[in-house]
Write a protein that holds these residues in place. Sequence first.
Motif, PDB file in Angstrom:
ATOM      1  N   ILE A   1      43.509  45.449  30.120  1.00  0.00           N
ATOM      2  CA  ILE A   1      42.857  46.188  28.865  1.00  0.00           C
ATOM      3  C   ILE A   1      43.608  45.998  27.852  1.00  0.00           C
ATOM      4  CG2 ILE A   1      41.902  48.257  28.355  1.00  0.00           C
ATOM      5  CD1 ILE A   1      41.133  48.781  31.180  1.00  0.00           C
ATOM      6  N   ALA A   2      45.373  46.437  28.040  1.00  0.00           N
ATOM      7  CA  ALA A   2      46.013  46.334  26.797  1.00  0.00           C
ATOM      8  C   ALA A   2      46.214  45.038  26.250  1.00  0.00           C
ATOM      9  CB  ALA A   2      47.339  46.836  27.198  1.00  0.00           C
ATOM     10  N   GLU A   3      46.230  43.930  26.941  1.00  0.00           N
ATOM     11  CA  GLU A   3      46.333  42.496  26.527  1.00  0.00           C
ATOM     12  C   GLU A   3      45.046  42.173  25.775  1.00  0.00           C
ATOM     13  OE1 GLU A   3      48.229  40.400  29.295  1.00  0.00           O
ATOM     14  OE2 GLU A   3      49.960  41.807  29.325  1.00  0.00           O
ATOM     15  N   HIS A   4      43.917  42.341  26.154  1.00  0.00           N
ATOM     16  CA  HIS A   4      42.842  41.836  25.918  1.00  0.00           C
ATOM     17  C   HIS A   4      41.529  42.861  25.549  1.00  0.00           C
ATOM     18  CE1 HIS A   4      44.423  39.020  28.791  1.00  0.00           C
ATOM     19  NE2 HIS A   4      43.846  37.979  28.220  1.00  0.00           N
ATOM     20  N   PRO A   5      42.143  43.657  24.591  1.00  0.00           N
ATOM     21  CA  PRO A   5      41.320  44.873  24.204  1.00  0.00           C
ATOM     22  C   PRO A   5      39.798  44.713  23.333  1.00  0.00           C
ATOM     23  CG  PRO A   5      42.954  44.712  22.404  1.00  0.00           C
ATOM     24  CD  PRO A   5      43.080  43.469  23.539  1.00  0.00           C
ATOM     25  N   VAL A   6      39.760  43.191  22.912  1.00  0.00           N
ATOM     26  CA  VAL A   6      38.493  42.725  22.176  1.00  0.00           C
ATOM     27  C   VAL A   6      37.515  42.513  23.267  1.00  0.00           C
ATOM     28  CG1 VAL A   6      37.520  41.362  20.548  1.00  0.00           C
ATOM     29  CG2 VAL A   6      39.518  42.154  20.129  1.00  0.00           C
ATOM     30  N   LEU A   7      36.413  43.146  23.143  1.00  0.00           N
ATOM     31  CA  LEU A   7      35.108  43.062  23.934  1.00  0.00           C
ATOM     32  C   LEU A   7      34.905  41.630  24.397  1.00  0.00           C
ATOM     33  CD1 LEU A   7      32.224  44.827  24.787  1.00  0.00           C
ATOM     34  CD2 LEU A   7      31.825  42.731  24.495  1.00  0.00           C
ATOM     35  N   ALA A   8      34.972  40.656  23.514  1.00  0.00           N
ATOM     36  CA  ALA A   8      34.415  39.258  23.829  1.00  0.00           C
ATOM     37  C   ALA A   8      35.700  38.758  24.889  1.00  0.00           C
ATOM     38  CB  ALA A   8      34.187  38.272  22.725  1.00  0.00           C
ATOM     39  N   ASN A   9      36.974  38.940  24.341  1.00  0.00           N
ATOM     40  CA  ASN A   9      38.154  38.553  25.290  1.00  0.00           C
ATOM     41  C   ASN A   9      38.267  38.974  26.651  1.00  0.00           C
ATOM     42  OD1 ASN A   9      38.751  37.095  22.979  1.00  0.00           O
ATOM     43  ND2 ASN A   9      40.350  38.510  22.019  1.00  0.00           N
ATOM     44  N   MET A  10      37.996  40.301  26.569  1.00  0.00           N
ATOM     45  CA  MET A  10      37.845  40.943  27.997  1.00  0.00           C
ATOM     46  C   MET A  10      36.881  40.462  28.962  1.00  0.00           C
ATOM     47  SD  MET A  10      37.832  45.211  28.896  1.00  0.00           S
ATOM     48  CE  MET A  10      39.053  45.560  27.655  1.00  0.00           C
ATOM     49  N   ALA A  11      35.723  40.188  28.236  1.00  0.00           N
ATOM     50  CA  ALA A  11      34.415  39.595  28.992  1.00  0.00           C
ATOM     51  C   ALA A  11      34.885  38.187  29.559  1.00  0.00           C
ATOM     52  CB  ALA A  11      33.358  39.619  28.179  1.00  0.00           C
ATOM     53  N   GLU A  12      35.527  37.444  28.532  1.00  0.00           N
ATOM     54  CA  GLU A  12      36.121  36.061  29.022  1.00  0.00           C
ATOM     55  C   GLU A  12      37.039  36.112  30.246  1.00  0.00           C
ATOM     56  OE1 GLU A  12      38.326  32.187  27.130  1.00  0.00           O
ATOM     57  OE2 GLU A  12      37.807  33.643  26.052  1.00  0.00           O
ATOM     58  N   LEU A  13      38.055  37.098  30.288  1.00  0.00           N
ATOM     59  CA  LEU A  13      38.815  37.307  31.450  1.00  0.00           C
ATOM     60  C   LEU A  13      38.108  37.600  32.226  1.00  0.00           C
ATOM     61  CD1 LEU A  13      41.885  37.848  32.162  1.00  0.00           C
ATOM     62  CD2 LEU A  13      41.479  40.171  31.786  1.00  0.00           C
ATOM     63  N   LEU A  14      37.358  38.633  32.595  1.00  0.00           N
ATOM     64  CA  LEU A  14      36.522  38.911  33.740  1.00  0.00           C
ATOM     65  C   LEU A  14      35.615  37.817  34.069  1.00  0.00           C
ATOM     66  CD1 LEU A  14      35.091  42.339  32.664  1.00  0.00           C
ATOM     67  CD2 LEU A  14      36.548  41.899  34.853  1.00  0.00           C
ATOM     68  N   HIS A  15      35.017  37.036  33.447  1.00  0.00           N
ATOM     69  CA  HIS A  15      34.266  35.760  33.719  1.00  0.00           C
ATOM     70  C   HIS A  15      35.304  34.649  34.368  1.00  0.00           C
ATOM     71  CE1 HIS A  15      30.432  33.370  33.891  1.00  0.00           C
ATOM     72  NE2 HIS A  15      31.220  32.212  33.346  1.00  0.00           N
ATOM     73  N   ARG A  16      36.311  34.642  33.880  1.00  0.00           N
ATOM     74  CA  ARG A  16      37.339  33.517  34.285  1.00  0.00           C
ATOM     75  C   ARG A  16      37.857  33.742  35.646  1.00  0.00           C
ATOM     76  NH1 ARG A  16      40.294  33.248  30.237  1.00  0.00           N
ATOM     77  NH2 ARG A  16      42.144  34.451  31.023  1.00  0.00           N
ATOM     78  N   GLU A  17      38.498  35.152  35.938  1.00  0.00           N
ATOM     79  CA  GLU A  17      39.278  35.311  36.934  1.00  0.00           C
ATOM     80  C   GLU A  17      38.470  36.128  38.131  1.00  0.00           C
ATOM     81  OE1 GLU A  17      42.903  37.314  35.748  1.00  0.00           O
ATOM     82  OE2 GLU A  17      43.122  35.684  34.355  1.00  0.00           O
ATOM     83  N   HIS A  18      37.300  36.675  37.615  1.00  0.00           N
ATOM     84  CA  HIS A  18      36.672  37.385  38.854  1.00  0.00           C
ATOM     85  C   HIS A  18      35.064  37.169  38.826  1.00  0.00           C
ATOM     86  CE1 HIS A  18      39.998  40.073  38.975  1.00  0.00           C
ATOM     87  NE2 HIS A  18      39.962  40.041  37.654  1.00  0.00           N
ATOM     88  N   ALA A  19      34.600  37.377  39.810  1.00  0.00           N
ATOM     89  CA  ALA A  19      32.918  37.081  40.044  1.00  0.00           C
ATOM     90  C   ALA A  19      32.343  38.040  39.235  1.00  0.00           C
ATOM     91  CB  ALA A  19      32.610  37.057  41.460  1.00  0.00           C
ATOM     92  N   PRO A  20      31.507  37.764  38.312  1.00  0.00           N
ATOM     93  CA  PRO A  20      30.752  38.482  37.391  1.00  0.00           C
ATOM     94  C   PRO A  20      29.944  39.408  38.254  1.00  0.00           C
ATOM     95  CG  PRO A  20      30.341  36.054  36.639  1.00  0.00           C
ATOM     96  CD  PRO A  20      31.172  36.160  38.077  1.00  0.00           C
ATOM     97  N   GLU A  21      29.650  39.356  39.499  1.00  0.00           N
ATOM     98  CA  GLU A  21      28.866  40.408  40.313  1.00  0.00           C
ATOM     99  C   GLU A  21      29.641  41.593  40.408  1.00  0.00           C
ATOM    100  OE1 GLU A  21      29.500  37.185  41.138  1.00  0.00           O
ATOM    101  OE2 GLU A  21      27.259  36.374  40.894  1.00  0.00           O
ATOM    102  N   LEU A  22      31.036  41.619  40.172  1.00  0.00           N
ATOM    103  CA  LEU A  22      31.769  42.855  40.186  1.00  0.00           C
ATOM    104  C   LEU A  22      31.218  43.597  39.344  1.00  0.00           C
ATOM    105  CD1 LEU A  22      35.557  41.420  40.806  1.00  0.00           C
ATOM    106  CD2 LEU A  22      34.341  42.677  42.322  1.00  0.00           C
ATOM    107  N   LEU A  23      30.674  43.369  38.263  1.00  0.00           N
ATOM    108  CA  LEU A  23      30.270  44.164  37.360  1.00  0.00           C
ATOM    109  C   LEU A  23      29.136  44.956  37.724  1.00  0.00           C
ATOM    110  CD1 LEU A  23      31.255  42.240  33.903  1.00  0.00           C
ATOM    111  CD2 LEU A  23      32.551  44.411  34.916  1.00  0.00           C
ATOM    112  N   THR A  24      28.100  44.251  38.231  1.00  0.00           N
ATOM    113  CA  THR A  24      26.724  44.538  38.444  1.00  0.00           C
ATOM    114  C   THR A  24      26.593  45.999  39.094  1.00  0.00           C
ATOM    115  OG1 THR A  24      26.605  43.516  40.643  1.00  0.00           O
ATOM    116  CG2 THR A  24      26.004  42.311  38.395  1.00  0.00           C
ATOM    117  N   SER A  25      27.534  46.256  39.991  1.00  0.00           N
ATOM    118  CA  SER A  25      27.482  47.715  40.726  1.00  0.00           C
ATOM    119  C   SER A  25      28.580  48.662  40.183  1.00  0.00           C
ATOM    120  CB  SER A  25      27.922  47.411  42.155  1.00  0.00           C
ATOM    121  OG  SER A  25      29.293  46.927  42.246  1.00  0.00           O
ATOM    122  N   SER A  26      28.984  48.671  38.736  1.00  0.00           N
ATOM    123  CA  SER A  26      29.831  49.649  38.321  1.00  0.00           C
ATOM    124  C   SER A  26      29.213  51.028  38.596  1.00  0.00           C
ATOM    125  CB  SER A  26      30.225  49.021  36.834  1.00  0.00           C
ATOM    126  OG  SER A  26      30.661  47.961  36.684  1.00  0.00           O
TER     127      SER A  26
END
Length: 845
Positions: A816-841
């Motif tokens: 979060i500290a290194e990717h505080p901009v929403l678009a960048n944080m979303a890119e990190l999530l999409h690249r390193e984690h399955a997007p499904e992780l977000l669906t059950s937040s």
Amino acid sequence: MDKRVETGREFWRAVLLAGGATAIPRWTLDPAAGVAEHVATLDDDLAAAVRRLADRSELPLHSVALAAHAKVLAALSGEQDVVTGYAAAPCGRPLPCPLTTEGLSWRSLLQDTARVESDLLQHKDFAVDELELELGVAGPAFETEFDPIGSLAAGGEINTDLAEYAVLRVALANPGGRLALHLRYRTDALDAGSAERMAGYHLTALALMVADPGAEHGRASLLSDEELRFQLDRLAGPRRPLPDRRFHELFEQRVRMHPDAVAAVHRDRQWTYRELNAHANRLSRALLARGLRREGVVAVVTARNLDWMAAVIAIFKAGGAYLPIEPHFPADRIATTLARAECTLVLTELGSTTMLDKALDTLPGVQKINIEEACAEGHADDDLGVAVAADQLAYIYFTSGSTGEPKGAMCEHAGMLNHLYAKIDDLGVGPAHGAPVVAQTAPQCFDISLWQLVSALLVGGRTLIVEQQVILDVARYVDTIVRGRVGILQVVPSYLEVVLTYLEQHPRKLPDLRCVSATGEALKKELVQRWFGLHPEIRLVNAYGLTETSDDTNHEIMTRVPDSDRIPLGPPIHNVHVYVVDEHLSPVPLGAPGEIVFSGVCVGRGYVNDPERTRRAFMADPHRPGQRLYRGGDHGRWLPGGRLEFLGRRDTQVKIRGFRIEIGEIENALLRVPGVRDGAVVVAERADQGKHLVAFYSGERPVEVDVLRDRLGASLPEYMVPSAFHWRDGLPLTANSKIDRKALTTPAAELDAVDVSSEAPSTPTERRLAGAWAQVLGMREDQIGRRDHFFELGGTSLSAVKLAIALNRAVSLEDIAEHPVLANMAELLHREHAPELLTSSSGGN
């Protein structure tokens, strides 16, 4: 319609629509149903002077007494405009009598009172009850009544019967030719001592009025010398001699006593007292070699770890002033902080410099020092012996300001040491309980982090630095506390509730934990009840204080659930004076609301390089020559037994339909409703309704509006129950994790307006992430753009923790500290984690 009837109708219509009722303080340690009486006879000189003033003013005696009564009610309520019941007829219902004390002089107060009384008596026979029904307003429920004629009942006794809703009735009587005040009061609200004081306030008001009718009454105190001394001296914290040493010198003594004992633990690393002291000494010499001078400001930009601890102690040893900055702060905020503090040295580490480096691009005169490299420069590791005075600057903490610009509170070594010993004494950090372990959990930018970091070092104990990743997982957190044998723990109430919920579901013994301190938020009684229901053997301390007062000034130490509806702030800690005062800094009557101000060793030096804001908040104590006084804007009152109660901030008081309303009192009631986690009440204004109250709250799910209204209505008068309730996943927060009320002041009709000023999230991951941001930051999802910066929207280290939980830990705090901009944080999530992780937040732990 008869003209007299029409005039009376207009008079009472204005009075009834203005509304208002004046409450007086409750003051008894032994409430018992019943009614008692107190008689205060005017001495001959005062009685004669009152008669002379009445004759010269061509007024009856009771008008003079009513003016004194108005002054007393103003002092007891903290309001210039008051309302009392007026017994215009011996057996009739008291009539509402609105009085004002706005007039500058006693004479103008007397004239204003006489004018109101004359108008009231002129229309006393009007059918007020019928007009109340016609207007649809509730009949007044006066807590006080004034009897101008002292009606004689059978047997020659004064008729001072109390109405069902009244607490106090004051009658002026002239039995046997001697003027006297007869007070009748309810013993479940007032004790004999408080009734005697209230009679004394009336006599003092009369004495001041007749002594100089032209004098200004606003600055006149009604307190007796005895009560004044009681408030200034006996309500202060106990005197405790402090060592004539600074914290780091006392730490060095402990190093010599047990050098090989473990001083601090972080993850799988630990340092003994000898190792911690050696690191601090080497780092301190590195600072001096770079030109650090007395009270030079040194910033520390690191994670919470052992190097951070050594850096703080090193700064103290070198005679500098510690300035904490969290690595993830926006670059602009870091640059502003460094510039305002005139900081030229920054201690940091690898992995903590992303934002710092951007800030330093605009500050070429600031030196960045890598802690590991500085310790390897070959400096000696023995104690330095630099002379540091008790009144020397120890640290600067930046807090949010009402203007939006942070202000740096400067505190001295004496205040810091006094607070450390208060924690040692009151929380049981002392060696009498064995070598204690204190958990360090707070972010560096919060002042509580400092005592958590170093208090154990004064008694040969150990500091356990609990990293944020552990705090994210309550099961790991509890396990860490137990395995680390933590004895002293401090948490915010919202996190205490998380821990309690886990322990209720997974019961576990806490064998070493002896005290939990709650701070930073209002502590709900329900939470206290749950705590003692689960762990009655572990003390709970409600801590209160301000950054400008060297952290906490009051401790409410609990071994059981208090009887009061609210959890008190407690008495002052040792060597601290707390006053509750009026706008002129004069103590108000016991139990009356007023501004909480602080004096003594705790009061800091002011705001760094900010003379204007320093002048407004820091000043000489008028009651203690040579001492500083701090006005923080909090509002409170004394409770019987010498404990302080928090009522809110002075700037949260409003007046609606003639009623003075303390927003904090409504918010406290709202927080006591089961299912309400956080709450805020704001004033909205619409053309068709005028001012009205709107409540916002958060919790797992919405609470039925009828339930909310019923629960608040059980403890608050009707006019204090909000007209609307809005549930939100989370309330908006300021940069210091406080509820941002300014963001809630828009009328409800405008809350649905869409802000399309920023570029909207464009991918499914961005949209799901914007939803998580909105949940954590207390914003609408449509207010968040893809180029928005998490921390610039008000995110803090605490909200970053909540975000990581909301995202099922798909991101770390470092992410979060290194990717505080929403678009960048979303890119990190999409690249390193399955997007499904977000669906059950769903909030996780």
